[in-house]
Design an enzyme around this catalytic site. Structure first.
Site, PDB file in Angstrom:
ATOM      1  N   HIS A 114       0.821  -1.217   0.000  1.00  0.00           N
ATOM      2  CA  HIS A 114       0.000   0.000   0.000  1.00  0.00           C
ATOM      3  C   HIS A 114       0.858   1.271   0.000  1.00  0.00           C
ATOM      4  O   HIS A 114       0.435   2.295  -0.518  1.00  0.00           O
ATOM      5  CB  HIS A 114      -0.932  -0.003   1.223  1.00  0.00           C
ATOM      6  CG  HIS A 114      -0.189   0.175   2.519  1.00  0.00           C
ATOM      7  ND1 HIS A 114       0.387  -0.861   3.211  1.00  0.00           N
ATOM      8  CD2 HIS A 114       0.127   1.292   3.224  1.00  0.00           C
ATOM      9  CE1 HIS A 114       0.996  -0.408   4.286  1.00  0.00           C
ATOM     10  NE2 HIS A 114       0.847   0.901   4.326  1.00  0.00           N
ATOM     11  N   HIS A 178       5.178   9.190  12.812  1.00  0.00           N
ATOM     12  CA  HIS A 178       4.176   8.158  13.122  1.00  0.00           C
ATOM     13  C   HIS A 178       4.850   6.871  13.537  1.00  0.00           C
ATOM     14  O   HIS A 178       5.995   6.617  13.198  1.00  0.00           O
ATOM     15  CB  HIS A 178       3.166   7.943  11.983  1.00  0.00           C
ATOM     16  CG  HIS A 178       3.703   7.360  10.699  1.00  0.00           C
ATOM     17  ND1 HIS A 178       4.862   7.753  10.090  1.00  0.00           N
ATOM     18  CD2 HIS A 178       3.194   6.393   9.880  1.00  0.00           C
ATOM     19  CE1 HIS A 178       5.051   7.073   8.961  1.00  0.00           C
ATOM     20  NE2 HIS A 178       4.051   6.219   8.823  1.00  0.00           N
TER      21      HIS A 178
HETATM   22  O1  LIG Z   1       1.704  -5.998  10.400  1.00  0.00           O
HETATM   23  C1  LIG Z   1       2.467  -5.599   9.551  1.00  0.00           C
HETATM   24  O2  LIG Z   1       3.520  -6.137   9.347  1.00  0.00           O
HETATM   25  C2  LIG Z   1       2.158  -4.485   8.647  1.00  0.00           C
HETATM   26  C3  LIG Z   1       1.678  -3.252   9.319  1.00  0.00           C
HETATM   27  C4  LIG Z   1       1.530  -2.186   8.306  1.00  0.00           C
HETATM   28  O3  LIG Z   1       1.603  -2.450   7.133  1.00  0.00           O
HETATM   29  C5  LIG Z   1       1.325  -0.864   8.762  1.00  0.00           C
HETATM   30  C6  LIG Z   1       1.382   0.132   7.897  1.00  0.00           C
HETATM   31  C7  LIG Z   1       1.234   1.486   8.281  1.00  0.00           C
HETATM   32  C8  LIG Z   1       1.610   2.479   7.425  1.00  0.00           C
HETATM   33  O4  LIG Z   1       1.942   2.218   6.190  1.00  0.00           O
HETATM   34  C9  LIG Z   1       1.792   3.857   7.780  1.00  0.00           C
HETATM   35  O5  LIG Z   1       1.120   4.354   8.685  1.00  0.00           O
HETATM   36  O6  LIG Z   1       2.654   4.500   7.151  1.00  0.00           O
HETATM   37 FE   LIG Z   2       3.763   3.327   5.801  1.00  0.00          FE
END
Ligand SMILES: O=C(O)CCC(=O)/C=C/C=C(\O)C(=O)O
Ligand SMILES: [Fe+2]
Length: 312
Positions: A114, A178
């Site tokens: 993502h 973050h």
């Molecule tokens: O559990 C995991 O390994 C993945 C967690 C995850 O993909 C979190 C993503 C958060 C972001 O991309 C963000 O806040 O930048």
């Molecule tokens: Fe991220």
């Protein structure tokens, strides 16, 4: 040739979560400013600097930088799985960057998540709408390259891109302060350690578990109950000022350990911004033409969207 830039935070909670309507509308309005900027510029080529969250890159062999000569989304948090249309210039970009002394890896089978896909979806509707060269910048897996190296990556890319007779859009994805619950090697459970080492293509159940963990953390964070670092608007505003200053050497002053301490484990996603702004700087002085910032607990993000272009 010409260059233009959009740097923006991403959040899986924006597409797959349920932020309050007012927040969704506010972020959508900020994104639509960037979308209008991009529509008007009408890029012929996109170079997208992005992180990964242990979906395409793992500690089995973790590069600091990787240029994709082909790429496809893994579909986490419902993100687009259409293959990228990677143009021939990707190989030339890799050649130019490596020849300039920046040891980027290349991948003929890059998997992206993502973090790479969301800005393309938001700006273009689909990852395949434009020819895109994906450039992975390690932003969650310590140890991290010094920020100077990220600047040099961006500058090497920019110097090549300015030789093209094309309108090129630079994208940086992620940040600012973050600390979402991405597992850390030094605190990982045995199961998380296996994921960090090589968790490629997880089962739907494991994928759902990972996504649920992030969504639950956001709810708890907004309620003041999460065990993650606070956002740091002061740090974020100072970083945005450095971007706007046009003096990209100032990025070199950031130290990885200080960044993590002040602004969370995932603040390193601003490395994608450093690469993109440094690339833009090779076309001469630039001006930030729009800048949105808001600390948003519900998205676990110091959320920013900026656009910039050379001063003509
Ligand atoms: O559990 C995991 O390994 C993945 C967690 C995850 O993909 C979190 C993503 C958060 C972001 O991309 C963000 O806040 O930048
Ligand atoms: Fe991220």
């Amino acid at each position: 040739m010409s260059l233009a830039l959009v740097c923006m935070s991403h959040s899986p909670l924006f597409s797959a979560g349920e932020p309050p309507d007012e927040i969704r509308a506010d972020v959508e309005a900020a994104v639509s400013v960037a979308r209008e900027f991009v529509d008007e510029y009408d890029p012929e080529l996109v170079v997208a600097f992005a992180p990964d969250h242990y979906n395409g890159f793992f500690y089995e062999l973790m590069p600091q930088f990787c240029i994709g000569l082909a790429a496809c989304g893994v579909g986490d948090f419902g993100s687009d799985t259409t293959p990228y249309r990677v143009p021939a210039e990707a190989a030339e970009l890799a050649e130019a960057v490596i020849t300039a002394g920046v040891d980027a890896s290349v991948s003929l089978q890059m998997q992206v998540d993502h973090g790479a896909v969301q800005p393309l979806e938001l700006l273009f509707g689909s990852v395949a709408a434009k020819p895109v060269i994906p450039v992975f910048v390690n932003s969650v897996a310590p140890p991290f390259a010094p920020m100077q190296r990220v600047r040099l990556l961006g500058e090497a890319a920019g110097r090549y891109l300015t030789t093209l007779d094309k309108r090129v859009l630079l994208i940086g994805s992620g940040g600012l302060s973050h600390d979402p619950p991405v597992p850390q090697l030094n605190t990982a459970t045995e199961q998380q350690r296996a994921l960090l080492l090589n968790g490629r293509n997880p089962s739907p159940e494991v994928r759902a578990q990972r996504e649920q963990r992030v969504k639950a953390a956001a709810v708890a964070f907004a309620a003041g109950e999460a065990d993650i670092q606070d956002l740091n608007p002061e740090w974020d505003r100072a970083f945005l000022q450095v971007c706007a200053s046009g003096v990209t050497r100032r990025f070199d002053d950031y130290r990885a350990a200080d960044m993590t301490e002040a602004a969370g484990h995932s603040v390193h996603e601003v490395r994608t911004w450093v690469a993109a702004y440094s690339a833009l700087s090779t076309a001469g002085a630039y001006r930030v033409t729009s800048s949105y910032y808001r600390p948003i607990l519900e998205l676990i993000a110091g959320f920013a969207v900026t656009t910039a272009r050379p001063v003509t």
